[in-house]
Motif scaffolding. Structure first.
Motif, PDB file in Angstrom:
ATOM      1  N   ARG A   1       0.581  -1.210  -0.174  1.00  0.00           N
ATOM      2  CA  ARG A   1       0.071  -0.456  -0.261  1.00  0.00           C
ATOM      3  C   ARG A   1       0.723   1.591  -0.152  1.00  0.00           C
TER       4      ARG A   1
ATOM      5  N   ARG B   1      -2.919   1.694  -6.250  1.00  0.00           N
ATOM      6  CA  ARG B   1      -4.093   0.523  -6.209  1.00  0.00           C
ATOM      7  C   ARG B   1      -3.323  -0.483  -6.303  1.00  0.00           C
TER       8      ARG B   1
ATOM      9  N   GLY C   1      -7.307   1.190 -13.056  1.00  0.00           N
ATOM     10  CA  GLY C   1      -8.553   1.199 -13.222  1.00  0.00           C
ATOM     11  C   GLY C   1      -9.175   1.000 -14.169  1.00  0.00           C
TER      12      GLY C   1
ATOM     13  N   ASP D   1     -11.472  -4.239 -12.026  1.00  0.00           N
ATOM     14  CA  ASP D   1     -11.247  -4.626 -10.373  1.00  0.00           C
ATOM     15  C   ASP D   1     -11.109  -5.849 -10.370  1.00  0.00           C
TER      16      ASP D   1
ATOM     17  N   GLU E   1      -6.812  -8.494  -7.546  1.00  0.00           N
ATOM     18  CA  GLU E   1      -8.696  -7.484  -7.363  1.00  0.00           C
ATOM     19  C   GLU E   1      -7.311  -6.606  -7.015  1.00  0.00           C
ATOM     20  N   GLY E   2      -8.389  -4.905  -7.254  1.00  0.00           N
ATOM     21  CA  GLY E   2      -8.067  -4.560  -6.037  1.00  0.00           C
ATOM     22  C   GLY E   2      -8.294  -4.056  -5.105  1.00  0.00           C
ATOM     23  N   ASP E   3      -8.095  -2.840  -4.598  1.00  0.00           N
ATOM     24  CA  ASP E   3      -8.235  -3.180  -2.998  1.00  0.00           C
ATOM     25  C   ASP E   3      -9.811  -2.362  -2.814  1.00  0.00           C
ATOM     26  N   ASP E   4     -10.864  -2.174  -3.515  1.00  0.00           N
ATOM     27  CA  ASP E   4     -11.953  -1.894  -3.699  1.00  0.00           C
ATOM     28  C   ASP E   4     -13.268  -2.861  -3.811  1.00  0.00           C
ATOM     29  N   THR E   5     -12.175  -4.420  -4.027  1.00  0.00           N
ATOM     30  CA  THR E   5     -13.105  -4.848  -4.570  1.00  0.00           C
ATOM     31  C   THR E   5     -13.809  -5.855  -3.507  1.00  0.00           C
TER      32      THR E   5
END
Length: 355
Positions: A223, A228, A327, A330, A351-355
């Protein structure tokens, strides 16, 4: 389980012939690119793993030359696989999972231009029954393609193969590193002569030279290094029987099993980067991976646009990760293969962080 992510990806411009530069000269700009992206020096990397092939270089332990370029003194923690760089990434991933490292540099490269690649690849076949016949890689892929066309349950035909080639190389127009870009429509491609029936030139990958590298990092380190990160939620690799005669060449059960173990079927993916050097192999992989029409397949152009041996599989993971970084996806699936007719297969889910 400890979280591990791809935090940087870089690749060379893939070219038909790079006789004017060595493997080290081809690789070093790529390594600088990924290290600069995360603000690290080579000495700050905890573990380094590479993938290459001595048969391409024509000498034993050829990877030590590029290791000198990376910097092996003071002594570093290092390993090498005689495989595509995707398998070097797998080894580095396991090292980070154990907690023995926080960061890893993975790279691979291949120069196919100095020799006859179709002959070189015969040396990976069964040495007793198959290799003495010298069946080249394109002829073996043609056997697989013909089996696919003959099978009643696939619905594949030569136009479908041409459609894969046209879509892939048209998509590659947006890839500045691709070796081949742009394509006539499928109908025009079908007018070309066969290379080995039923494969035409557009059904086969380009022969060329290239290199790729990624940086892996664990947990909070990832991170910190990447806005991302592309988290590796699952990764697995499996192999088929060595003997081609005992396999159903229209299927790839090792790919399906690797995907199951990697968690690929637990949720839909937005994007898939498939290492399918021949058009017929994409149709086989899409079937085994259950990829619907809504999934973007090989938006980079895939191996039909650039196929540097020993690096093309790592590039599939890197392209999938890069899409998450910016971006554009996802949840992405990446696939790598090695050996004739999809013999060995690796599948990863990112996967991305907000998935």
């Amino acid at each position: 389980m400890r979280e591990v992510a791809i935090v940087a990806f870089g690749q060379s411009d893939h070219r038909r012939d790079t006789a004017e530069i060595s493997e080290v000269e081809m690789l070093m700009p790529v390594l600088h690119q990924v290290l600069d992206a995360v603000g690290l020096r080579a000495g700050e990397i905890d573990f380094t793993c590479s993938g290459s092939c001595d048969y391409l270089a024509g000498r034993a332990f050829s990877f030590t030359m590029t290791l000198d370029g990376v910097g092996a003194w003071p002594p570093i923690s290092e390993s090498h696989v005689e495989m595509d760089g995707a398998w070097a990434l797998y080894e580095a991933w396991t090292r980070l999972l154990t907690g023995e490292a926080e960061t890893a540099l993975v790279y691979s490269y291949g120069k196919s231009s100095p020799g006859d690649l179709r002959e070189v690849l015969t040396r990976q076949l069964d040495p007793y029954y198959v290799a003495p016949l010298w069946p080249d890689s394109v002829s073996l892929a043609a056997l697989q393609a013909q089996a696919l066309l003959d099978a009643e349950d696939t619905g594949a035909d030569e136009r479908a193969l041409a459609g894969v080639a046209a879509r892939s190389r048209t998509a590659a127009e947006g890839n500045p590193h691709a070796q081949l870009t742009g394509s006539p429509p499928p109908e025009a491609l079908l007018e070309d002569p066969y290379v080995v029936r039923p494969l035409r030139r557009h059904d086969c990958p380009p022969v060329g030279d290239g290199a790729a590298a990624v940086v892996l990092a664990a947990g909070d380190t990832a991170r910190r290094l990447c806005r991302r990160p592309a988290w590796i939620r699952g990764i697995d690799h499996r192999t088929e029987a060595h003997s081609l005669g005992v396999r159903d060449l229209t299927r790839s059960p090792s790919t399906r099993l690797a995907a199951e173990r990697a968690g690929a079927f637990e949720a839909p993916v937005d994007l898939a980067e498939l290492h399918a050097p021949f058009t017929s192999q994409e149709l086989i992989l899409r079937r085994e991976l259950r990829l619907g029409e809504g999934v973007r397949v090989n938006p980079s152009g895939g191996a039909l646009a650039a196929n540097p041996l020993m690096a093309a599989g790592l590039i599939r993971l890197g392209e999938a990760a890069a899409a998450i970084h910016r971006g554009a996806a996802d949840r992405a699936l990446a696939h790598a293969t090695s050996g004739p007719c999809l013999q060995q297969n690796l599948v990863a889910v990112l996967e991305g962080d907000d998935t």
